[in-house]
Scaffold this motif. Sequence first.
Motif, PDB file in Angstrom:
ATOM      1  N   GLY A 291       0.815  -1.211   0.000  1.00 10.88           N
ATOM      2  CA  GLY A 291       0.000   0.000   0.000  1.00 10.88           C
ATOM      3  C   GLY A 291       0.844   1.254   0.000  1.00 10.88           C
ATOM      4  N   GLY A 292       0.154   2.402  -0.064  1.00  6.54           N
ATOM      5  CA  GLY A 292       0.843   3.675  -0.203  1.00  6.54           C
ATOM      6  C   GLY A 292       1.775   4.011   0.940  1.00  6.54           C
ATOM      7  N   VAL A 293       1.360   3.737   2.168  1.00 10.76           N
ATOM      8  CA  VAL A 293       2.200   4.058   3.332  1.00 10.76           C
ATOM      9  C   VAL A 293       3.455   3.198   3.320  1.00 10.76           C
ATOM     10  N   ALA A 294       3.299   1.903   3.086  1.00 10.73           N
ATOM     11  CA  ALA A 294       4.451   1.005   3.063  1.00 10.73           C
ATOM     12  C   ALA A 294       5.404   1.366   1.922  1.00 10.73           C
ATOM     13  N   PHE A 295       4.851   1.737   0.773  1.00 12.51           N
ATOM     14  CA  PHE A 295       5.673   2.152  -0.361  1.00 12.51           C
ATOM     15  C   PHE A 295       6.473   3.390  -0.005  1.00 12.51           C
ATOM     16  N   ARG A 296       5.786   4.394   0.533  1.00 15.63           N
ATOM     17  CA  ARG A 296       6.460   5.635   0.908  1.00 15.63           C
ATOM     18  C   ARG A 296       7.542   5.376   1.949  1.00 15.63           C
ATOM     19  N   ASP A 297       7.245   4.557   2.950  1.00 19.46           N
ATOM     20  CA  ASP A 297       8.211   4.280   4.009  1.00 19.46           C
ATOM     21  C   ASP A 297       9.445   3.568   3.453  1.00 19.46           C
ATOM     22  N   ALA A 298       9.237   2.637   2.526  1.00 19.75           N
ATOM     23  CA  ALA A 298      10.366   1.914   1.946  1.00 19.75           C
ATOM     24  C   ALA A 298      11.249   2.846   1.121  1.00 19.75           C
ATOM     25  N   VAL A 299      10.638   3.740   0.367  1.00 18.30           N
ATOM     26  CA  VAL A 299      11.390   4.687  -0.449  1.00 18.30           C
ATOM     27  C   VAL A 299      12.191   5.642   0.435  1.00 18.30           C
ATOM     28  N   VAL A 300      11.545   6.184   1.455  1.00 17.69           N
ATOM     29  CA  VAL A 300      12.216   7.141   2.343  1.00 17.69           C
ATOM     30  C   VAL A 300      13.367   6.471   3.094  1.00 17.69           C
ATOM     31  N   ALA A 301      13.178   5.207   3.489  1.00 17.00           N
ATOM     32  CA  ALA A 301      14.213   4.479   4.228  1.00 17.00           C
ATOM     33  C   ALA A 301      15.358   4.026   3.331  1.00 17.00           C
ATOM     34  N   GLY A 302      15.214   4.167   2.016  1.00 14.75           N
ATOM     35  CA  GLY A 302      16.242   3.709   1.095  1.00 14.75           C
ATOM     36  C   GLY A 302      16.210   2.212   0.897  1.00 14.75           C
ATOM     37  N   ASN A 303      15.073   1.594   1.168  1.00  9.91           N
ATOM     38  CA  ASN A 303      14.947   0.147   1.088  1.00  9.91           C
ATOM     39  C   ASN A 303      14.142  -0.288  -0.139  1.00  9.91           C
ATOM     40  N   ALA A 304      14.160   0.500  -1.185  1.00  8.62           N
ATOM     41  CA  ALA A 304      13.441   0.163  -2.412  1.00  8.62           C
ATOM     42  C   ALA A 304      14.315   0.489  -3.621  1.00  8.62           C
TER      43      ALA A 304
ATOM     44  N   GLU B  79       7.666  16.889  -1.684  1.00 10.39           N
ATOM     45  CA  GLU B  79       9.017  16.894  -1.134  1.00 10.39           C
ATOM     46  C   GLU B  79       9.034  16.301   0.275  1.00 10.39           C
ATOM     47  N   GLU B  80       8.148  16.768   1.141  1.00 12.97           N
ATOM     48  CA  GLU B  80       8.135  16.228   2.504  1.00 12.97           C
ATOM     49  C   GLU B  80       7.598  14.799   2.517  1.00 12.97           C
ATOM     50  N   PHE B  81       6.664  14.482   1.645  1.00  7.86           N
ATOM     51  CA  PHE B  81       6.102  13.137   1.594  1.00  7.86           C
ATOM     52  C   PHE B  81       7.185  12.106   1.318  1.00  7.86           C
ATOM     53  N   PHE B  82       8.088  12.408   0.397  1.00  9.27           N
ATOM     54  CA  PHE B  82       9.147  11.471   0.045  1.00  9.27           C
ATOM     55  C   PHE B  82      10.489  11.791   0.716  1.00  9.27           C
TER      56      PHE B  82
END
Length: 308
Positions: free
Chosen positions: A94-107, A295-298
């Motif tokens: 989902g969107g939250v998990a996708f965003r979290d993975a991108v921000v954490a550098g895990n995607a 910007e803040e979202f990602f």
Amino acid sequence: MSGAHHPRHASRPSRVLTIALPVGLAVTAIGALWAIADRPAEADTALPPVPVVAMQLPGVEVGGVVAADPCADPVVTDALAAGDDEATIVAFGGGVAFRDAVVAGNAPCITLSDPARTWLVVNKTRPLAPLDFEPSGLDTVDLVSTTSSDRLRTDARNGLSALARAADVSGAGSIGINNGYRSYDLQISTYSGFVAAEGVQGADQGSARAGFSEHQTGLAVDVVACDESCGDIDAFGATAQAAWVQEHAWEYGFVVRYENGASDRTGYMPEPWHLRYVGPQLAAAYHEGGYHTLEEFFGLPAAPDYAH
């Protein structure tokens, strides 16, 4: 994945398994654990002691911890290969998990610079690559348009049609468009017109340079209120349609890209008429998280000015 281990016999040696699993391998690992747990009791006495094992499967180190890499999941890679952005995000969880993975550098399979993807971020420090990028799959919007720039990417076009129908049914009023997709060459002309009228500094507050424009992606649209006739975009913010869009655009895959109070991060004056399509999954995560800029979202730096 973690959990307590409860041996059936106190004499059985402990087995500790540390796993960082992609989603697609989880079932295999669980099956192996159950196979061990279900051995007959008489067979246990013949088993040699089992050493502690640390199994390191594909993952990405984040903050000293190796997390399962969602990009190793075949469901993710298949959706990416098919060009299905929504299915890719769903495969992430989902969107939250996708965003979290991108921000954490895990995607590692996701880049915010791919102009063909709905998760693209383009701003004054993040130009399109190539600068003269032209999207595929552009469709004419089935709404009243006040200019000839009346095309969007198919997914954005369908989302906008649904948004406009819902706004009308709700009693907020009719919505039309002022500008959808603009080519690189048209953006040069548009920006040059603003420079001629307002100077470079004034133009940069309300118009993007060619190669730096969301309109060039086919994912952005300027909307107008169309009751008896369509008004100017500058008048949109004071209309019932604008209030409805601010509250409900996310339900149709859009965010209001340049909100009031965000100019220090976006580099643009408030534009309540400028909608950016990111798809239903990301728009819901954006709304629920209370974000006001991509910007803040990602987790990206603010982009108030061009580098040159």
